[in-house]
Design a protein around this motif. Structure first.
Motif: not given
Length: 238
Positions: A171-182
């Motif tokens: 997913s774009n969300y994971y690739r852009e490294k936003h996943v740490k927020k989740v």
């Protein structure tokens, strides 16, 4: 420290937090922390442990605890494995040997009346000990912390849940490294829900509820909107 598994102190059979740490191959600071947790949770436990000090190899005075048989039983009841079982059996043997020595020194009852009184006294003590042991077992089951395997299972469930919610590693969300927020949000919510500061502080009695919580966790509305929006951008550019 003492080579003996059980020593006599103030006419009582005791062992030490140092000896427990040595035999069970644990860090002494972790054993000390477990004792402090036990004494903090129930005032009746305090009489089973006596704080003291010892001098380490660097000639520095350090804290430790003496504990009687009941304190020892409470502390190690949650320890598992063959080594733990061997140590408990050795301790029982050493304690019984010490009791036999005390009886020998004090003398055994001679008259029928003395024997009867002793029998009645022992029976009452045994009844109380059985009742107390049952209470102690229940107390430990409810208050002991999860082990490393259970902590790993929770962390694995958390990762699986987060990855599903963000749309996976592609997913774009994971690739852009936003996943740490989740990850940060699910951990924060989890700690608040179970009133702990770390996963390893979770009580065993709450383990199943914790797994269910993680499996059913859902991000707040604003975070879910962010995930959907970023992932939608990926869809539009494909």
């Amino acid at each position: 420290m003492e080579n003996e598994l059980v020593i006599m102190k103030d006419q009582q059979a005791v062992t030490t937090s140092l000896k427990v740490a040595e035999v069970f191959e644990k860090n002494h600071r972790d054993v000390m922390r477990s004792i402090k947790n036990l004494t903090a949770q129930n005032c009746a436990v305090g009489s089973m442990f006596v704080e003291s000090t010892y001098v380490n190899q660097q000639n520095h005075e350090q804290p430790m605890y003496y504990m009687n048989r009941d304190g020892f039983s409470l502390l190690v009841m949650g320890f598992t494995g063959q080594k733990a079982l061997d140590f408990k059996l050795k301790y029982i043997k050493a304690f019984n040997k010490m009791e036999a020595y005390i009886k020998q020194q004090q003398g055994l009852p001679q008259t029928p009346e003395e024997k009867l009184n002793l029998t009645m006294e022992v029976t009452v003590r045994l009844d109380k000990r059985v009742s107390q042991t049952e209470k102690d077992i229940k107390f430990l089951k409810e208050t002991s912390e999860i082990n490393s395997a259970q902590r790993y299972e929770l962390e694995s469930l958390r990762k699986k849940r987060v990855m599903k919610l963000v749309g996976g590693a592609d997913s774009n969300y994971y690739r852009e490294k936003h996943v740490k927020k989740v990850f940060s949000k699910i951990s924060s919510d989890f700690h608040k829900a179970f009133h702990i500061s770390r996963y390893e502080d979770l009580k065993k009695k709450d383990f199943e509820a914790a797994k269910k919580y993680i499996k059913n966790w859902y991000p707040p509305y604003d975070l879910k909107q962010e995930i959907d929006a970023i992932n939608a951008q990926e869809t539009l550019t494909m």
